[in-house]
Design a protein around this motif. Sequence first.
Motif, PDB file in Angstrom:
ATOM      1  N   LEU A  59     -70.801 -41.531  34.268  1.00  0.00           N
ATOM      2  CA  LEU A  59     -69.511 -40.843  34.248  1.00  0.00           C
ATOM      3  C   LEU A  59     -68.476 -41.671  33.500  1.00  0.00           C
ATOM      4  CD1 LEU A  59     -67.676 -38.497  35.047  1.00  0.00           C
ATOM      5  CD2 LEU A  59     -67.177 -39.753  37.165  1.00  0.00           C
ATOM      6  N   ASP A  60     -68.411 -42.956  33.762  1.00  0.00           N
ATOM      7  CA  ASP A  60     -67.451 -43.816  33.063  1.00  0.00           C
ATOM      8  C   ASP A  60     -67.678 -43.779  31.554  1.00  0.00           C
ATOM      9  OD1 ASP A  60     -66.219 -44.512  35.448  1.00  0.00           O
ATOM     10  OD2 ASP A  60     -67.283 -46.435  35.616  1.00  0.00           O
ATOM     11  N   ALA A  61     -68.939 -43.773  31.140  1.00  0.00           N
ATOM     12  CA  ALA A  61     -69.252 -43.712  29.707  1.00  0.00           C
ATOM     13  C   ALA A  61     -68.791 -42.388  29.105  1.00  0.00           C
ATOM     14  CB  ALA A  61     -70.746 -43.915  29.488  1.00  0.00           C
ATOM     15  N   ILE A  62     -68.979 -41.288  29.840  1.00  0.00           N
ATOM     16  CA  ILE A  62     -68.513 -39.978  29.378  1.00  0.00           C
ATOM     17  C   ILE A  62     -66.992 -39.975  29.251  1.00  0.00           C
ATOM     18  CG2 ILE A  62     -68.238 -37.556  30.072  1.00  0.00           C
ATOM     19  CD1 ILE A  62     -71.114 -37.784  31.260  1.00  0.00           C
ATOM     20  N   LEU A  63     -66.297 -40.441  30.290  1.00  0.00           N
ATOM     21  CA  LEU A  63     -64.830 -40.451  30.263  1.00  0.00           C
ATOM     22  C   LEU A  63     -64.290 -41.304  29.125  1.00  0.00           C
ATOM     23  CD1 LEU A  63     -64.046 -40.691  34.087  1.00  0.00           C
ATOM     24  CD2 LEU A  63     -64.004 -38.645  32.623  1.00  0.00           C
ATOM     25  N   ALA A  64     -64.992 -42.364  28.799  1.00  0.00           N
ATOM     26  CA  ALA A  64     -64.549 -43.258  27.722  1.00  0.00           C
ATOM     27  C   ALA A  64     -64.560 -42.567  26.362  1.00  0.00           C
ATOM     28  CB  ALA A  64     -65.415 -44.510  27.687  1.00  0.00           C
ATOM     29  N   THR A  65     -65.292 -41.452  26.229  1.00  0.00           N
ATOM     30  CA  THR A  65     -65.347 -40.734  24.949  1.00  0.00           C
ATOM     31  C   THR A  65     -64.314 -39.604  24.850  1.00  0.00           C
ATOM     32  OG1 THR A  65     -67.037 -39.146  25.699  1.00  0.00           O
ATOM     33  CG2 THR A  65     -67.819 -41.235  24.730  1.00  0.00           C
TER      34      THR A  65
END
Length: 103
Positions: A59-65
Amino acid sequence: MFVVLIQYTAPESEIDAYLVDHYEWVTQHYEAGDFIAAGHRHPRTGAVLIARAMSRGRLDAILATDPFALRKLVRYEVIEFQALRTIPELAKYADPLTPVAHR
């Protein structure tokens, strides 16, 4: 599952400049099955996302994009919860009746 509270940290004019990019990003993650619901907060101070169960790292990786995140226009508050009961249409997103597992 996760509730993601998005708080705008930039003027509305800057948010509006990247709104189409943000909507495209949200659509991409709906189509991938990552997001279940999304919408504006009232008053318009940010937005809310409901994300399906996944690892917090994913989720953090998705939000970072998110185009807003890339331009540092927002901050996120991520709330993880165990969806033990849902309406029938969301039953596939429910978690089993077990203690919350750290993913």
